[in-house]
Design a protein around this motif. Structure first.
Motif, mmCIF file in Angstrom:
data_model
loop_
_atom_site.group_PDB
_atom_site.id
_atom_site.type_symbol
_atom_site.label_atom_id
_atom_site.label_comp_id
_atom_site.label_asym_id
_atom_site.label_seq_id
_atom_site.Cartn_x
_atom_site.Cartn_y
_atom_site.Cartn_z
ATOM 1 N N GLY A 107 31.348 -85.507 -1.127
ATOM 2 C CA GLY A 107 31.170 -86.827 -0.547
ATOM 3 C C GLY A 107 31.613 -86.964 0.902
ATOM 4 O O GLY A 107 31.482 -88.044 1.487
ATOM 5 N N LEU A 108 32.135 -85.884 1.493
ATOM 6 C CA LEU A 108 32.615 -85.922 2.873
ATOM 7 C C LEU A 108 31.731 -85.038 3.752
ATOM 8 O O LEU A 108 31.464 -83.888 3.401
ATOM 9 N N ALA A 109 31.315 -85.565 4.902
ATOM 10 C CA ALA A 109 30.479 -84.804 5.826
ATOM 11 C C ALA A 109 31.324 -83.785 6.585
ATOM 12 O O ALA A 109 32.509 -84.005 6.843
ATOM 13 N N VAL A 110 30.699 -82.664 6.938
ATOM 14 C CA VAL A 110 31.369 -81.613 7.716
ATOM 15 C C VAL A 110 30.857 -81.680 9.161
ATOM 16 O O VAL A 110 29.645 -81.612 9.393
ATOM 17 N N HIS A 111 31.783 -81.809 10.093
ATOM 18 C CA HIS A 111 31.436 -81.940 11.505
ATOM 19 C C HIS A 111 31.992 -80.764 12.301
ATOM 20 O O HIS A 111 33.022 -80.182 11.931
ATOM 21 N N PRO A 112 31.350 -80.430 13.406
ATOM 22 C CA PRO A 112 31.907 -79.387 14.286
ATOM 23 C C PRO A 112 33.130 -79.907 15.035
ATOM 24 O O PRO A 112 33.301 -81.122 15.210
ATOM 25 N N SER A 113 33.959 -78.986 15.490
ATOM 26 C CA SER A 113 35.187 -79.378 16.185
ATOM 27 C C SER A 113 34.903 -80.097 17.495
ATOM 28 O O SER A 113 35.752 -80.845 17.995
ATOM 29 N N THR A 114 33.706 -79.883 18.067
ATOM 30 C CA THR A 114 33.356 -80.573 19.312
ATOM 31 C C THR A 114 33.257 -82.077 19.130
ATOM 32 O O THR A 114 33.299 -82.834 20.108
ATOM 33 N N GLU A 115 33.141 -82.538 17.875
ATOM 34 C CA GLU A 115 33.041 -83.977 17.593
ATOM 35 C C GLU A 115 34.383 -84.576 17.175
ATOM 36 O O GLU A 115 34.439 -85.735 16.780
ATOM 37 N N LEU A 116 35.439 -83.777 17.279
ATOM 38 C CA LEU A 116 36.744 -84.225 16.794
ATOM 39 C C LEU A 116 37.190 -85.522 17.469
ATOM 40 O O LEU A 116 37.619 -86.461 16.799
ATOM 41 N N ARG A 117 37.103 -85.572 18.784
ATOM 42 C CA ARG A 117 37.545 -86.767 19.504
ATOM 43 C C ARG A 117 36.718 -87.985 19.109
ATOM 44 O O ARG A 117 37.270 -89.082 18.902
ATOM 45 N N ALA A 118 35.413 -87.821 18.970
ATOM 46 C CA ALA A 118 34.556 -88.943 18.584
ATOM 47 C C ALA A 118 34.892 -89.434 17.175
ATOM 48 O O ALA A 118 34.889 -90.644 16.904
ATOM 49 N N LEU A 119 35.204 -88.499 16.284
ATOM 50 C CA LEU A 119 35.565 -88.878 14.909
ATOM 51 C C LEU A 119 36.891 -89.628 14.880
ATOM 52 O O LEU A 119 37.052 -90.598 14.128
ATOM 53 N N ILE A 120 37.833 -89.186 15.683
ATOM 54 C CA ILE A 120 39.127 -89.863 15.747
ATOM 55 C C ILE A 120 38.950 -91.299 16.225
ATOM 56 O O ILE A 120 39.532 -92.239 15.671
ATOM 57 N N ASP A 121 38.108 -91.475 17.233
ATOM 58 C CA ASP A 121 37.865 -92.832 17.742
ATOM 59 C C ASP A 121 37.090 -93.677 16.728
ATOM 60 O O ASP A 121 37.382 -94.873 16.564
ATOM 61 N N LYS A 122 36.117 -93.050 16.053
ATOM 62 C CA LYS A 122 35.277 -93.799 15.107
ATOM 63 C C LYS A 122 36.095 -94.335 13.940
ATOM 64 O O LYS A 122 35.927 -95.490 13.533
ATOM 65 N N TRP A 123 36.964 -93.506 13.376
ATOM 66 C CA TRP A 123 37.718 -93.873 12.186
ATOM 67 C C TRP A 123 39.138 -94.358 12.489
ATOM 68 O O TRP A 123 39.873 -94.677 11.552
ATOM 69 N N ALA A 124 39.505 -94.399 13.764
ATOM 70 C CA ALA A 124 40.879 -94.767 14.146
ATOM 71 C C ALA A 124 41.881 -93.860 13.432
ATOM 72 O O ALA A 124 42.875 -94.312 12.857
ATOM 73 N N TYR A 180 47.101 -91.347 2.525
ATOM 74 C CA TYR A 180 45.941 -91.057 3.362
ATOM 75 C C TYR A 180 44.660 -91.057 2.545
ATOM 76 O O TYR A 180 44.676 -90.785 1.347
ATOM 77 N N ILE A 181 43.565 -91.346 3.216
ATOM 78 C CA ILE A 181 42.255 -91.243 2.593
ATOM 79 C C ILE A 181 41.380 -90.368 3.479
ATOM 80 O O ILE A 181 41.184 -90.662 4.665
ATOM 81 N N PRO A 182 40.881 -89.244 2.966
ATOM 82 C CA PRO A 182 40.053 -88.350 3.791
ATOM 83 C C PRO A 182 38.716 -89.001 4.121
ATOM 84 O O PRO A 182 38.074 -89.589 3.250
ATOM 85 N N VAL A 183 38.302 -88.902 5.384
ATOM 86 C CA VAL A 183 37.051 -89.529 5.804
ATOM 87 C C VAL A 183 35.995 -88.497 6.197
ATOM 88 O O VAL A 183 34.803 -88.797 6.203
ATOM 89 N N ALA A 184 36.422 -87.268 6.552
ATOM 90 C CA ALA A 184 35.460 -86.237 6.943
ATOM 91 C C ALA A 184 36.167 -84.896 7.074
ATOM 92 O O ALA A 184 37.397 -84.832 7.200
ATOM 93 N N PHE A 185 35.360 -83.835 7.027
ATOM 94 C CA PHE A 185 35.853 -82.485 7.312
ATOM 95 C C PHE A 185 35.468 -82.102 8.742
ATOM 96 O O PHE A 185 34.423 -82.531 9.249
#
Length: 205
Positions: free
Chosen positions: A181-198, A162-167
């Motif tokens: 080097g990894l951005a921290v996002h709120p949990s409300t963006e979890l679905r968008a992050l999953i779609d963005k990075w597959a 695995y390669i980490p893409v974000a927190f």
């Protein structure tokens, strides 16, 4: 990873340093044609071989070749300084003996070129050895940007599929921050992050 023995890797590093030293010295003289013209071609050839050899000997004594490339650090790279300094001093001595004057410009150009080429080659080799199949690794999100999450990200970067893409974290104070080097996002963006990075895996820390 390169499947060769450690002693062979050390020999390859030494040979690479000799070649880099010869190239850097040749470039330094090419930038100062007046200084180059004052030295006989055979004497110049001797300098091109002997000066890098001095550096390699000092690198060996300083432990540069004992450092494991995959995990080499800034502390290990400090061993480059005495080698570059010694080889530059040897070059200055050689110029004093073989020419009518010592070109400070040649010494400065050689020292800078040699230092950055040796350091850069180590960092490049470390990157290649750490991430030989980076493009084949699966992107992953890490839920939790605290100490355990940061340790997990570091472990994944060293060796894993695995390669980490974000927190992702619920702490609002960490949102939009960048950690290792990894951005921290709120949990409300979890679905968008999953779609963005597959992303297929969300790893809990």
């Amino acid at each position: 990873t390169l499947e060769i023995s450690r002693i062979h890797k050390q020999v390859l590093q030494a040979v690479l340093d000799l070649v880099l030293g010869a190239i850097c010295l040749s470039v330094a003289f090419a930038l100062q044609p007046v200084a180059k013209a004052e030295i006989a071609p055979i004497d110049l050839l001797v300098l091109v071989f002997l000066v890098p050899a001095v550096a390699v000997a000092v690198f060996y004594r300083a432990g540069l070749y004992r450092a494991i490339l995959r995990y080499i650090t800034g502390a290990s790279l400090r061993a480059i300084v005495p080698g570059v300094a010694s080889s530059t001093a040897a070059l200055g001595l050689g110029l004093a003996v073989l020419s009518s004057q010592v070109s400070v410009a040649v010494l400065l150009h050689f020292a800078l070129l040699f230092f950055f080429s040796i350091g850069g080659s180590r960092l490049l080799l470390r990157w290649v050895l750490r991430f030989p199949n980076r493009h084949l690794r699966q992107p992953a999100l890490i839920y939790g940007a605290g100490q355990s999450g940061q340790q997990l990200a570091a472990a994944l970067n060293l060796a894993s599929g695995y390669i980490p893409v974000a927190f992702v974290d619920d702490d609002t104070h960490l949102h939009r921050a960048t950690i290792n080097g990894l951005a921290v996002h709120p949990s409300t963006e979890l679905r968008a992050l999953i779609d963005k990075w597959a992303v297929r895996e969300v790893l809990m820390a």
